[in-house]
Motif scaffolding. Sequence first.
Motif, PDB file in Angstrom:
ATOM      1  N   UNK A   2       0.580  -0.772   0.317  1.00  0.00           N
ATOM      2  CA  UNK A   2      -0.009   0.073  -0.315  1.00  0.00           C
ATOM      3  C   UNK A   2       0.836   0.997  -0.018  1.00  0.00           C
ATOM      4  N   UNK A   3       2.036   1.207   0.520  1.00  0.00           N
ATOM      5  CA  UNK A   3       2.735   2.706   0.724  1.00  0.00           C
ATOM      6  C   UNK A   3       3.515   2.395  -0.766  1.00  0.00           C
ATOM      7  N   UNK A   4       3.827   1.452  -1.451  1.00  0.00           N
ATOM      8  CA  UNK A   4       4.089   1.587  -2.231  1.00  0.00           C
ATOM      9  C   UNK A   4       3.818   2.212  -4.036  1.00  0.00           C
ATOM     10  N   UNK A   5       2.406   1.678  -3.400  1.00  0.00           N
ATOM     11  CA  UNK A   5       1.503   2.171  -4.295  1.00  0.00           C
ATOM     12  C   UNK A   5       1.178   4.213  -4.182  1.00  0.00           C
ATOM     13  N   UNK A   6       0.993   4.383  -2.639  1.00  0.00           N
ATOM     14  CA  UNK A   6       0.936   5.716  -1.826  1.00  0.00           C
ATOM     15  C   UNK A   6       2.189   6.807  -2.720  1.00  0.00           C
ATOM     16  N   UNK A   7       3.082   6.184  -2.682  1.00  0.00           N
ATOM     17  CA  UNK A   7       4.889   6.883  -3.411  1.00  0.00           C
ATOM     18  C   UNK A   7       4.441   7.011  -4.484  1.00  0.00           C
ATOM     19  N   UNK A   8       4.023   6.079  -5.331  1.00  0.00           N
ATOM     20  CA  UNK A   8       4.235   6.231  -6.987  1.00  0.00           C
ATOM     21  C   UNK A   8       3.450   7.472  -7.412  1.00  0.00           C
ATOM     22  N   UNK A   9       1.534   6.802  -6.736  1.00  0.00           N
ATOM     23  CA  UNK A   9       1.187   7.985  -7.149  1.00  0.00           C
ATOM     24  C   UNK A   9       1.392   9.726  -6.572  1.00  0.00           C
ATOM     25  N   UNK A  10       2.088   9.836  -5.216  1.00  0.00           N
ATOM     26  CA  UNK A  10       2.447  11.210  -4.830  1.00  0.00           C
ATOM     27  C   UNK A  10       3.628  11.636  -6.404  1.00  0.00           C
ATOM     28  N   UNK A  11       4.518  10.506  -6.349  1.00  0.00           N
ATOM     29  CA  UNK A  11       5.214  10.519  -6.908  1.00  0.00           C
ATOM     30  C   UNK A  11       5.030  10.622  -8.234  1.00  0.00           C
ATOM     31  N   UNK A  12       4.044  10.584  -9.215  1.00  0.00           N
ATOM     32  CA  UNK A  12       3.747  10.577 -10.549  1.00  0.00           C
ATOM     33  C   UNK A  12       2.817  12.463 -10.338  1.00  0.00           C
ATOM     34  N   UNK A  13       1.665  12.705  -9.199  1.00  0.00           N
ATOM     35  CA  UNK A  13       1.507  14.023  -9.206  1.00  0.00           C
ATOM     36  C   UNK A  13       2.712  15.248  -9.049  1.00  0.00           C
ATOM     37  N   UNK A  14       4.156  14.939  -7.919  1.00  0.00           N
ATOM     38  CA  UNK A  14       4.518  15.664  -8.095  1.00  0.00           C
ATOM     39  C   UNK A  14       5.550  15.865  -9.727  1.00  0.00           C
ATOM     40  N   UNK A  15       5.778  14.999  -9.730  1.00  0.00           N
ATOM     41  CA  UNK A  15       5.960  15.208 -11.220  1.00  0.00           C
ATOM     42  C   UNK A  15       5.408  16.176 -12.323  1.00  0.00           C
TER      43      UNK A  15
END
Length: 73
Positions: A2-15
């Motif tokens: 769940x943390x990895x998915x959240x991090x991925x989503x946050x990374x994409x939003x940041x990009x």
Amino acid sequence: MVMEKLNSNLYLQNCYIMKENERLRKKAQVLNQENQALLSELKQKLSKAKNSANTIPDLNLSSSSNTNPPSSS
């Protein structure tokens, strides 16, 4: 997981945010250049208008002094 998915989503939003910021920064730079050009043009026009306004009274004064010699003749 769940943390990895959240991090991925946050990374994409940041990009996305960084890309949008860069786009807006470029747009702001173009608008600033246009503003500077328009300001320069306005200053030139005001300067020309001021110079024209300053010469008009001088012409009127010289024409009024020219009316004296014909009346004395």
